[in-house]
Design a protein around this motif. Structure first.
Motif, PDB file in Angstrom:
ATOM      1  N   ILE A 148       0.903  -1.073   0.005  1.00 44.08           N
ATOM      2  CA  ILE A 148       0.149  -0.047  -0.126  1.00 44.08           C
ATOM      3  C   ILE A 148       0.878   1.260   0.012  1.00 44.08           C
ATOM      4  O   ILE A 148       1.988   1.198   0.584  1.00 44.08           O
ATOM      5  N   VAL A 149       0.324   2.233  -0.776  1.00 41.78           N
ATOM      6  CA  VAL A 149       1.209   3.452  -0.990  1.00 41.78           C
ATOM      7  C   VAL A 149       1.591   4.068   0.549  1.00 41.78           C
ATOM      8  O   VAL A 149       0.642   4.040   1.283  1.00 41.78           O
ATOM      9  N   GLY A 150       2.695   4.522   0.956  1.00 40.91           N
ATOM     10  CA  GLY A 150       3.039   5.033   2.193  1.00 40.91           C
ATOM     11  C   GLY A 150       3.951   4.257   3.095  1.00 40.91           C
ATOM     12  O   GLY A 150       4.260   4.642   3.992  1.00 40.91           O
TER      13      GLY A 150
ATOM     14  N   HIS B 190      13.842   8.065  -0.373  1.00 41.75           N
ATOM     15  CA  HIS B 190      13.003   6.872  -0.309  1.00 41.75           C
ATOM     16  C   HIS B 190      13.655   5.555  -0.216  1.00 41.75           C
ATOM     17  O   HIS B 190      13.389   4.577   0.054  1.00 41.75           O
ATOM     18  N   PHE B 191      14.851   5.544  -0.950  1.00 43.99           N
ATOM     19  CA  PHE B 191      15.830   4.273  -1.216  1.00 43.99           C
ATOM     20  C   PHE B 191      17.040   4.259  -0.254  1.00 43.99           C
ATOM     21  O   PHE B 191      17.726   5.499  -0.062  1.00 43.99           O
TER      22      PHE B 191
ATOM     23  N   ASN C   3       8.350   4.993   2.950  1.00 46.28           N
ATOM     24  CA  ASN C   3       7.222   5.979   2.225  1.00 46.28           C
ATOM     25  C   ASN C   3       7.009   5.614   0.761  1.00 46.28           C
ATOM     26  O   ASN C   3       6.973   6.750  -0.106  1.00 46.28           O
ATOM     27  N   ILE C   4       6.611   4.438   0.486  1.00 47.36           N
ATOM     28  CA  ILE C   4       6.494   4.093  -1.090  1.00 47.36           C
ATOM     29  C   ILE C   4       5.576   4.840  -1.510  1.00 47.36           C
ATOM     30  O   ILE C   4       4.255   5.078  -1.010  1.00 47.36           O
ATOM     31  N   GLN C   5       5.681   5.343  -2.874  1.00 46.73           N
ATOM     32  CA  GLN C   5       4.716   6.290  -3.730  1.00 46.73           C
ATOM     33  C   GLN C   5       4.104   5.407  -5.041  1.00 46.73           C
ATOM     34  O   GLN C   5       4.802   4.330  -5.288  1.00 46.73           O
TER      35      GLN C   5
END
Length: 962
Positions: free
Chosen positions: A464-466, A502-503, A518-520
């Protein structure tokens, strides 16, 4: 020999092939390579210049530059030229015969005297090629003297010929005859690329001939071609290949026509198509250089070496633009130039030839000291020494010369290949290279490692995003190997510094795990872990599906609208990995705060629907709509708003609220209400209907107000009894009709003011700023009494000093404060109700007290024994303009409880009992009839011990007491 000056600058200049010795020439010098000549001399400086640049590697020539001097001599004979006799109507040519010159000339003719110049037209033409004046048909007005004016465009010199008289013959007028072309361009006109070509054509004839042009090919002229001087000149700017061909000039009158033709041939200076480049070859190798140029006429080629002509003989061969030299030796080294030339120009291309002769060397390409290879793989060892001529090489394993086998290959270029290597192939390998100038070798040690294995791989997954996740990538490898990990996302290498938000790479030397925070949505895709060792490269991948709330729907449109409903349609946005489960409709009007959810039919709009009907809308309101999609992840972003659309109008369906009123003046009924908001007015032409009747009667009186924002109506009639009850209701209407009325409210008409003034009014001066007013309550009177009003003023002659204090209820006392000290005030009292105040009582006057002393007690002394504090101070003496001191006020504030105690005394001393467990602030003020005087500096009593106190008055403390 070259002078020291010339050699120092590595440049020399020549004139007509002869070296210019700048060291002994005061008129010529060089600056930054440029040749500067002062005091130019036609005889010494005319000719072709060329620069030669040279250094230890050789020399090259520059382009040639030609220097010529423009001049214009005078006409040889200055006597009057012979007269030209012609008949009227005949054509004539007056020759200019320009003197000796150099540089471009322009021509003009003077008629009789300066500044009268011959004006060119269809009958007269001045050739800029010959300078002659042509008159197609002589008229009597042409008789006179003609002088040729010659201008040199370079030197701007001007010379005039002697006059040529033009005389009419007396033997009659010349009859009509066909055109005779006197000015025409050559049969062949060579022209260079991008030049301007001018073709002249003019004919004599009677009547005056008309000139026209065409191409014999029939191709029309492009827009750049211009006709000038009544078509006597055809001008072609920026000549290109397509402009070449045969051009025809036609001269025509009613007696006939004549034509002249000529061909424009296209010429272009040379332009390189192919040139040679700097080349380094070993001794005894062969050189082949070729250069190619385009041009018209076709260029010829020649070759220079260090500025001198290359002659084809023996090892050196030249064919067109190709130069070949066989079996190079060291003397062939130098700077070479290929020269392409035609009559329109000459161009040079330069390159260096280096002939190399050296023993083998591995300084630039040695074998790596330590070579690693995976067991079972193929190993390639390159042997690339620098050597001129190329060296012969062999390979050794340890001290043994390697021979070809099934697994060992020795390539002609010296490369060694070993297939399917095993640990037995681990050893030191040496390449030995040799030519006639010497021998060299290079050695590297080969070790064989075990294959690397991936022990933990990432797997395909949904997220899921986030959220955050770790993709594993772990290996088992030979300890002799150096290992590095990298990650690619959708084919692009991840930059962990740039994308650190993010990475992040986590793990040790044998772990390359990837953490994604915090995947977008844009992080969904293919992730590849790449493991690089000294001997191999491995990879493993996984697909990451990121689910998020839906994207915004689009193209929200209002398909149909009524006074309370709107049918909407839209297109879906992206589902972002999770199917859309439903939609929410939102609306906005100029009257709402932001967007509001609205009711729909169906009540729940599922994810498969792309239409819905919005219900419960207000009539005649401009709406915008938007759609929000949802899925199992959550609500998405809203769509763009629809176009603003207004609902249809309708009869008002909302009545005014909060109907009431009352008050006003005699004979008035005041009715008030809460206006209907604009969004509930349902259409244009909105207004109010006011209906009222005396309580107990049947018939309603109606009034109409057409202003939507009005919230008050006053009905005036002398027959209205005071304070009489009325039934009142208010309705709404618009252009579509009348809407509902409000519920009936009871409103009283205006009442009359009280008719009696209060009696027994008394006053008392309380202080310098306060007066107390007392009166006797009114007995029962016909009018209502809602309260009393005290009015006060300083002087009857000063209306602006009037003040007023109003008190509601049946009170008979009021305090007036904020007054001036020692001032006479006049006061009166009146009763009031909603109609206003009644008659005032007779004025009485009172004087406020003198002001209190404005000096604080001074010389305060204190002693403390145990918990008893004794204070002494000097008395405060009032001035004549101040109230006398009646006593003193001691203010005592405790810090712990934040309360204030007051002590009144008529003495200048006081004893206080204090607690040992608290801090105190003490202040003293004088008291008088005028009120409290100024306070002393605060005394600060700190809690230190039972017997010790500290005095402090460093700051003022704000006392507050009743």
């Amino acid at each position: 020999p070259l002078s020291h000056y010339t050699m120092k600058h590595n440049l020399i200049w020549s004139l007509n092939g002869t070296l210019i010795d700048l060291g002994n020439d005061y008129r010529r010098h060089m600056s930054g390579g440029s040749l500067i000549i002062s005091n130019l001399d036609k005889d010494q400086d005319t000719g072709v210049y060329q620069c030669t640049a040279f250094n230890t590697w050789g020399a090259i020539l520059s382009r040639r530059a030609s220097l010529q001097f423009a001049y214009l001599d005078n006409f040889k004979s200055q006597t009057v030229r012979s007269a030209v006799n012609v008949r009227e109507g005949q054509g004539v040519v007056l020759l200019c015969g320009p003197p000796a010159h150099s540089g471009e000339l322009t021509f003009a003719w003077i008629f009789n005297e300066y500044p009268y110049f011959v004006q060119q037209d269809s009958r007269r033409f001045i050739s800029q090629e010959t300078g002659s004046l042509y008159i197609a048909k002589v008229e009597s007005s042409d008789v006179g003297n003609y002088t040729c004016v010659v201008n040199n465009t370079v030197t701007r010199e001007k010379v005039l010929s002697s006059p040529t008289p033009l005389v009419l013959r007396s033997d009659g007028v010349m009859g009509e005859y066909e055109p005779k072309i006197e000015v025409h361009f050559p049969d062949s006109v060579p022209a260079a690329k991008e030049s301007v070509v001018k073709l002249e054509c003019f004919a004599l004839g009677n009547p005056v001939p008309e000139i026209s042009w065409r191409r014999t090919s029939g191709i029309p002229f492009p827009s750049k071609v211009k006709m000038k001087n009544s078509n006597a000149v055809l001008e072609i700017p920026n000549l290109q290949q397509e402009d070449a061909g045969t051009y025809e000039c036609m001269a025509e009158n009613r007696r006939g026509k004549n034509a002249a033709r000529g061909r424009i041939s296209f010429h272009a200076k040379p332009h390189w198509l192919q040139t040679m480049t700097d080349t380094a070859l070993s001794i005894e190798e062969n050189l082949f250089w070729e250069c190619k140029a385009t041009g018209k006429p076709k260029p010829s080629y020649s070759w220079l070496k260090n500025g001198d002509q290359v002659v084809a003989e023996g090892r050196v061969q030249i064919e067109n633009g190709a130069l070949s030299i066989a079996a190079l030796n060291l003397s062939d080294s130098g700077m070479y130039q290929c020269v392409a030339e035609n009559k329109h120009g000459i161009i040079y291309s330069s390159a260096q030839l280096m002939v190399l002769a050296s023993p083998p060397s591995f300084s630039k390409s040695p074998l790596r000291a330590l070579l690693k290879a995976r067991s079972g793989s193929e190993v390639t060892l390159e042997c690339k020494p620098q050597a001129s001529p190329p060296a012969i090489s062999l390979w050794k394993k340890g001290n043994e010369i390697l021979q070809r086998t099934e697994r060992i290959t020795l390539l002609p270029n010296g490369t060694l290949k070993i297939t399917n290597v095993t640990r037995r192939d681990a050893a030191s390998y040496t390449c030995v290279a040799k030519n006639q100038f010497g021998t060299a070798s290079t050695t590297g040690r080969l070790i064989i490692t075990e294959p690397t294995r991936i022990t933990m791989r990432p797997t395909n997954m949904e997220i899921i995003v986030g959220e955050s996740i770790v993709l594993p990538c772990q290996i088992a490898c030979d300890p002799a190997l150096d290992v590095s990990f990298s990650w690619a996302f959708n084919g692009q290498l991840i930059d962990f510094q740039r994308d650190s938000d993010h990475f992040e790479r986590v793990g040790g030397s044998i772990s390359g795990d990837l953490m994604i925070r915090n995947i977008q949505l844009n992080h969904g895709g293919k992730y590849v872990c790449v493991i690089d060792t000294d001997v191999e490269s491995l990879s493993t991948s996984a697909i990451l599906v990121v689910k998020g709330p839906p994207g915004p729907p689009d193209k929200v449109a209002v398909e149909e609208i009524t006074d309370s409903t709107a049918q909407l349609s839209w297109t879906p946005g992206r589902d972002n990995g999770s199917p859309i489960t439903g939609y929410i409709i939102q609306a906005r009007t100029p009257f709402t705060v932001g967007w509001q959810a609205v009711d729909t039919v169906p009540e729940v709009v599922n994810g498969n629907m792309l239409t819905a009907t919005v219900v419960g809308l207000n009539a005649w309101v401009e709406y915008e709509f938007r759609v929000v999609a949802r899925n199992t992840v959550g609500l998405g972003e809203p769509s763009p708003a629809s176009t603003k659309t207004r609902t249809e109008d309708a009869i008002p369906d909302t009545a005014p609220t909060d109907v009431g009123g009352g008050g006003g003046t005699k004979s008035e009924l005041v009715i008030t209400w809460e206006p209907v908001p604009e969004e509930l007015q349902n259409g244009e032409g909105f207004g109010y209907i006011i209906a009222f009747r005396p309580v107990g009667t049947v018939t309603w009186t109606r009034a109409v107000i057409s202003t939507p924002g009005v919230a008050r109506y006053v009905f005036r009639n002398d027959t209205i009894p005071p304070f009489s009850p009325f039934d009142v209701k208010v309705g709404a209407y618009n252009n579509r009709g009348e809407g509902p009325f409000s519920s009936i409210a009871t409103v009283y008409s205006a009442e009359e003011v009280p008719s009696v003034a209060p009696k027994r009014v008394r006053t008392r001066s309380v202080s310098a700023v306060q007066i107390e007013v007392i009166w006797e309550a009114l007995p029962a009177i016909p009018e209502r009494v809602l309260g009393y009003e005290a009015v006060y003023w300083e002087d009857d002659t000063k209306p602006d000093t009037v003040g007023k204090v109003r008190i509601s209820g049946n009170y008979t006392l009021v305090n007036i404060t904020g007054l001036k000290a020692n001032t006479v005030y006049y006061l009166s009292v009146a009763a009031f109700n909603t109609a206003g105040p009644g008659p005032q009582s007779a004025p009485i006057n009172t004087t406020t007290k003198k002001p209190p002393p404005d000096r604080a007690p001074l010389n305060i002394q204190w002693t403390m024994i145990g918990s008893t504090l004794t204070l002494h101070w000097d008395p405060v003496v009032a001035m004549e303009t101040e109230s006398k001191v009646t006593g003193y006020l001691v203010l005592l504030k405790r810090h712990r409880y934040n309360d204030i105690n007051t002590i009144l005394t008529n003495k200048t001393t006081v004893e206080l009992s204090l607690s040992a467990n608290d801090n105190y602030l003490i202040q003293i003020k004088a008291m008088s009839e005028g009120g409290e005087g100024a306070g002393s500096e605060p005394i600060h009593i700190h809690k230190l011990s039972e017997f010790t106190v500290v005095f402090s008055s460093l700051y003022n403390f704000p006392f507050d007491h009743g």
